[in-house]
Design a protein around this motif. Structure first.
Motif, short mmCIF file in Angstrom:
data_model
loop_
_atom_site.label_atom_id
_atom_site.label_comp_id
_atom_site.label_asym_id
_atom_site.label_seq_id
_atom_site.Cartn_x
_atom_site.Cartn_y
_atom_site.Cartn_z
N ILE A 221 0.84 -1.21 0.00
CA ILE A 221 0.00 0.00 0.00
C ILE A 221 0.87 1.25 0.00
CG2 ILE A 221 -1.79 1.27 1.27
CD1 ILE A 221 -2.81 -1.42 2.29
N LYS B 54 2.16 1.44 -3.64
CA LYS B 54 1.21 1.69 -4.74
C LYS B 54 -0.04 2.46 -4.32
CE LYS B 54 2.77 -2.33 -7.26
NZ LYS B 54 2.53 -3.74 -7.56
N SER C 166 -2.62 1.24 -2.81
CA SER C 166 -3.73 0.32 -2.53
C SER C 166 -3.28 -1.12 -2.80
CB SER C 166 -4.94 0.66 -3.40
OG SER C 166 -4.58 0.49 -4.76
N ILE C 167 -4.18 -2.06 -2.50
CA ILE C 167 -3.86 -3.47 -2.78
C ILE C 167 -4.44 -3.81 -4.15
CG2 ILE C 167 -4.29 -5.84 -2.05
CD1 ILE C 167 -4.66 -4.76 0.81
N GLU C 168 -3.63 -4.42 -4.98
CA GLU C 168 -4.15 -4.77 -6.30
C GLU C 168 -4.92 -6.08 -6.24
OE1 GLU C 168 -0.71 -4.55 -8.75
OE2 GLU C 168 -0.96 -2.38 -9.05
N LYS C 169 -4.37 -7.01 -5.49
CA LYS C 169 -5.00 -8.33 -5.40
C LYS C 169 -4.73 -8.92 -4.03
CE LYS C 169 -5.32 -12.62 -7.89
NZ LYS C 169 -4.46 -13.74 -8.14
N TYR C 170 -5.77 -9.47 -3.41
CA TYR C 170 -5.57 -10.09 -2.09
C TYR C 170 -4.78 -11.38 -2.21
CZ TYR C 170 -8.61 -6.79 0.20
OH TYR C 170 -9.14 -5.63 0.72
#
Lengths: 92, 981
Positions: free
Chosen positions: A83, A86, A88-92
């Motif tokens: 985070i 970038k 945010s999270i792109e994929k969990y």
């Protein structure tokens, strides 16, 4: 252990949650692919907490709740580098 | 037209909601008061303003230092203006309307800044959720603390301005942020609001700084904005920060200690466990006292709060994938961790911080004080979750069903918060918060004002010695004592001060009405005179036997009994009766002014003796030096010394010790000695006093060890194990190192002493003289044992031993109740009878007597100084400039003590003016066990001034803040002009 009970003599039952947190933290750091399962486990525990709470077993509900919340907290914290990088999270 | 309507719609919606809520709340035409707030601040704001603009509240006689409410002055100033044109109920309703409206609208604007301006509908829902959630209902409105209500109302708008400042760096937003703080400065009446606001600001700044990381330059820019914002906040708030920070460091340690704070934190953490914190619930009010009704314990109401919480967690996972919202998730998690306090998981850092730092104790109830962070961030996540749930269900189940789902979720929020709508939110069990003060109070106040009495106090009876009262008014009243607001003519003695020594002395106003003290009229007059009492108002409308207020034993006296005592006092005149209020006046000749010269006084070392015993044995004005100070001047005065420890039972015969040890071996944990230790340990465990609990545990362990060693060596004849002994010794060293006067375990000194005497006896038997000496020295040092113990004959096995400090050589006599005359008394082993004179040298002494049937009798040691000169003189004039400043003229024929009937505080300074020379009087003592006494070592006629100096901090703070505001506005104007040109 220290975050939960400080420095001192621990009883066996006190060591269970910190032990699980330690495993959870290790998985999140060294095996990022398994983080998702960590989150799912945490959510299952939190769901269990609600059910048990509705049955008025507050102590057991608290045990599941604090374990679930702790694991969720660890899992989300483990995404922190992503985070920060970038936003945010792109994929969990 | 439609566009215009769309623009004002959100504000109109929250206004209508606020209006409707207020309409329901005030439909009976009564306003709300009681609980910790006392009578509503709207009853007489002008009175509140006049009291609270000073940090010394002289109208809560005999004066109390409360620096933190000076920041309520702007609020009361505005209310006092409104008071002239409106009624209390209208002012309260009007204020509540604006606060509710601001909560919703502020949250709406803040949410827009996160989720985007196009999502107005969801932002509206965020505003509504912020207004109607379990936290707002219970912790904000039901707790009914105005500081909390102001904080919750200003929080979103503060967050918005701060966020804009950090993001854009526009000075305008920082100015708005500072102005909002000024308008809502009332919330800083609780210092924790300061912490809550700056945690919020820090989280917002941190989010901009690192989510995502935009390089070192950005980090430095945001750090600079944060520091500048904080710096200007501190500057513009110096007017209240300066007195609060300077004085709180003095006041707080007198009222709380680390163990109290830790105990509160831990016991509250039992209520902030994860299942409750996650749903923002306070189980104490919702489930334990059931103040909103039993309905909240039903299955449906247990389930309802989880619905929005599940939506919030859905919001958490969607927000983490959104660049502008990921930071909200972290802030939310931090808010949860902070609010749950020491509850599991990860609760120990809190406990550690509390153990290490006393001042962190101000957040000992983190859920209440800092928990408002949860609904703030939670509301944003709630609407994110709701939106995604709607979109997901729309795709799967169609538009209608998904709309129905959203409506159902919103309904769950409204249904759970129904007390917010009906007004039941203010209910307390058995007591309504609605207040209607009987008209007799206004009549009594008017009558007192007509008397135009310039000084003196009004004593309100019955006096509880506490700070809570319950009245039998039409709608009842239960809350903080409020007579200083209801009676405006003179200061009121109506409640305690929160400082132990003063409160103990104030209790003489209660005990004086109890037999046998009520029969001693002279003594009663002396008590009234000492407290500068001019009028007495007897409240026959008080619910004197209310067990919820005054405890099971009903500590408050029956007004009827007090009335019969008052009617028989010849120094009192019954003046008037208004309804249930009876007013008495002390005859002018018997009245003692606030500032007086004492011509008959003595030095008293009170120890822990109760106030009535001291007053009984000392019929003069009392002067008490500060602890650990020596003053040559006082040596010339007549003195009375009371022992520090009231009574110590010393039972040290070998047979008693062996009996005690045999009992332990026979009965194990059932023996009284061990049973008591276990009880002490369990008691401290239950109230969360960690340090005392650890000490009790260690004492149990060490006792087990020493008994085991004793059993092995004395009974079983096994050689002593050095390892066991060294383990025992290290445990004892730990105990002795940590046994401090600060700890609550000290209230069990008697039991600890009994246990340690068993240790000492066993160690003697084992021949470990070094350890015996260490333990004995420890017990003497900690005053568990007297310096010596009698052992010479059988009569001296059971003795009470009292400790004395004699501060000068002289001829002393024993002062004691008549019943003690025939018992065997000894001073340092020499027999003495009451009345008999003894030559005693300066030093520490003990007096002992054989235990008699009435252990409550007190003994004191009196020194009559034949060379003492009595004072004489006159106060020629006294003018009260303000509650913190008095001026006058005094004539003294001999050096004298003067008494000033305000609670003792080093901040009070007496200055003398003579022939253009001004002198501060340095010899400042505690007078009559609560007030200020000075020794003036000069004769002649002087002008004098008595001033409460710490009030100058407020003046300095106001000047600095004003200058800061001028600076800020100048910068603002300059920037605007530069922008235009």
């Amino acid at each position: 252990m220290v975050l939960d009970f400080g420095f001192g003599a621990y009883q066996f039952k006190q060591t269970i949650q910190p032990f699980i947190f330690a495993i959870s933290f290790t998985i999140c750091i060294f095996y990022p692919n398994f983080r998702k399962y960590n989150i799912i486990t945490a959510l299952i525990l939190l769901t269990l907490m609600i059910f048990i709470y509705l049955l008025n077993s507050i102590e057991i509900s608290n045990w599941f709740g604090s374990l679930g919340f702790g694991m969720l907290f660890i899992a989300i914290i483990s995404y922190l580098p992503q985070i920060i990088k970038k936003g945010s999270i792109e994929k969990y | 037209m439609f566009t215009k309507f769309k623009k004002v719609f959100p504000f109109a919606l929250f206004s209508i909601l606020g209006f409707l809520i207020v309409l329901f709340w005030f439909k009976d035409g009564l306003y709300y008061g009681g609980a910790e707030v006392g009578i509503s601040p709207f009853y007489n704001p002008e009175r509140n303003l006049n009291i609270q603009r000073f940090i010394w509240w002289a109208d809560v006689a005999p004066g109390v230092l409360i620096p933190q409410f000076v920041n309520a002055v702007p609020f009361y100033f505005i209310l006092s203006l409104l008071q002239k044109i409106s009624s209390p109920i209208f002012i309260q309703a009007f204020l509540f309307f604006w606060l509710i409206c601001l909560m919703g609208f502020g949250m709406y604007l803040l949410t827009l800044s996160y989720i985007g301006k196009e999502k107005k509908f969801y932002a509206l829902l965020a505003g509504i959720f912020y207004m109607f959630n379990s936290y707002m209902m219970v912790e904000v409105w039901h707790r009914f603390l105005y500081t909390g209500i102001f904080l919750a109302a200003s929080f979103p708008i503060l967050a918005l301005f701060w966020k804009k400042w950090i993001q854009k760096g526009t000075f305008l937003f920082l100015t708005f942020f500072l102005l909002t703080n000024l308008f809502f400065s009332y919330m800083y009446g609780n210092l924790t609001s300061f912490i809550a606001v700056w945690i919020l600001c820090f989280l917002i700044a941190l989010a901009e700084m690192i989510f995502p990381w935009q390089g070192k330059k950005m980090f430095l820019v945001i750090s600079y904005k944060f520091i500048l914002g904080l710096f200007l906040f501190l500057l513009t708030n110096l007017w209240w920060l300066l007195p609060v920070l300077q004085v709180s460091t003095e006041v707080l340690p007198q009222q709380h200690n680390i163990e109290d704070n830790l105990g509160t934190l831990i016991s509250i953490s039992n209520q902030t466990i994860i299942p409750f914190t996650l749903q923002y619930a306070n189980p104490f009010y919702l489930f334990h006292t059931q103040e909103f009704g039993k309905i909240y314990t039903t299955f449906i109401f247990l389930l309802l709060p989880w619905i929005p919480i599940v939506v919030i967690f859905i919001g958490v996972f969607f927000s983490l994938k959104n660049k502008s919202l990921a930071a909200v998730v972290f802030s939310y998690l931090v808010a949860l961790i902070i609010a749950k306090g020491a509850a599991s998981p990860f609760g120990y850092p809190y406990i550690w911080a509390f153990m290490e730092n006393f001042f962190i104790g101000i957040i000992r109830n983190p859920f209440e004080k800092l928990g408002v962070l949860m609904p703030l961030f939670g509301s944003i996540l709630f609407v994110v979750g709701l939106e995604n749930l709607f979109l997901f269900s729309k795709g799967k189940l169609g538009n209608s069903i998904s709309r129905l789902l959203v409506v159902s979720i919103l309904l769950s929020v409204f249904i759970y918060s129904f007390p917010m709508i009906t007004g039941r939110v203010f209910n307390k069990p058995g007591q309504s918060l609605k207040v209607k003060v009987p008209s007799s109070y206004q009549q009594a106040d008017e009558w007192l004002k007509l008397q135009k009495t310039k000084d003196g106090n009004i004593l309100h009876l019955p006096f509880s010695g506490g700070d809570v009262a319950t009245y039998n008014w039409d709608n009842g009243y239960h809350g903080v004592e409020i007579n200083e607001i209801l009676f405006t003519a003179l200061p009121s003695i109506t409640r305690n001060s929160g400082i132990k020594r003063f409160d103990e002395t104030l209790k003489s106003l209660t005990y004086s009405f109890v037999s046998p003290y009520s029969e001693n009229k002279e003594q009663m007059l002396r008590v009234f005179q000492n407290f500068n009492v001019r009028y007495i108002v007897l409240h026959k409308d008080i619910n004197w036997n209310d067990k919820d207020t005054y405890g099971e034993n009903g500590e408050l006296l029956n007004p009827a009994k007090i009335e019969s005592v008052l009617n028989n006092l010849d120094f009192l005149e019954k003046k008037q009766q208004f309804g249930q209020l009876v007013i008495y006046k002390i005859l002018d000749k018997d009245y003692r002014a606030i500032f007086s010269i004492s011509n008959n006084n003595q030095v008293v070392y009170p120890g822990q003796t109760d106030i009535m015993k001291i007053i009984s044995l000392s019929n003069k004005d009392i002067i008490t030096p500060l602890a650990n100070t020596e003053n040559d001047l006082l040596k010339s005065k007549t003195q009375i010394s009371f022992p520090y420890k009231k009574i110590q039972y010393v039972e040290s015969s070998p047979s008693a010790m062996i009996a005690s040890i045999n009992d332990i071996f026979a009965n194990q944990s059932q023996s009284p000695l061990i049973k008591k230790l276990l009880e002490i340990r369990n008691y401290f465990y239950s109230i969360g006093y960690i340090k005392s609990r650890e000490l009790a545990e260690n004492l149990i362990l060490s006792t087990q060890k020493i008994l085991l060693i004793y059993q092995q060596t004395v009974s079983s004849k096994v050689p002593i194990s050095n390892l066991q002994v060294s383990e025992y010794e290290s445990l004892m060293e730990k105990i002795m190192g940590k046994y401090s006067k600060e700890l609550s375990i000290r209230s069990f000194d008697v039991n600890i002493k009994d246990v340690l005497m068993v240790h000492s006896f066993i160690l003697k038997e084992l021949g470990n003289q070094a350890m015996v000496k260490t333990i004995d020295e420890f017990m003497i040092r900690e005053e568990l044992l007297p310096v010596y113990r009698e052992k010479s004959n059988i009569n001296e096995i059971l003795r009470e031993v009292f400790k004395f400090k004699v501060s000068q050589d002289g001829k002393y006599s024993l002062l004691a109740d008549s019943s003690l005359k025939n018992v065997d008394l000894k001073i340092n082993n020499e027999s003495i009878t009451p009345g008999q004179y003894l030559e005693i040298k300066e030093g520490d002494y003990e007096i002992s007597r054989i235990l008699d049937t009435d252990p409550k009798n007190d003994i004191a040691l009196g020194l009559n100084n034949a060379n003492e000169a009595f004072s004489s003189g006159e106060i020629i004039g006294l003018k009260k400039d303000s509650p913190v400043s008095f001026k006058g003229r005094i004539r003294l024929d001999k050096p004298s003590f003067v008494f000033f009937a305000q609670n003792y505080n080093l901040g009070w300074v007496l200055t003398l003016f003579k022939e253009n020379k001004q002198t501060e009087v340095k010899d400042h003592f505690m007078g009559n066990l609560y007030n200020n006494a000075w020794w003036i070592n000069e004769t002649g006629e002087f002008d004098f001034k008595i001033e409460f100096k710490p009030q100058n901090n407020v003046t300095t703070g106001i000047i600095l803040s004003l200058l800061s505001w001028i600076g800020i506005l100048a910068i603002f104007c300059y920037l605007q002009i530069r922008k235009k040109t």
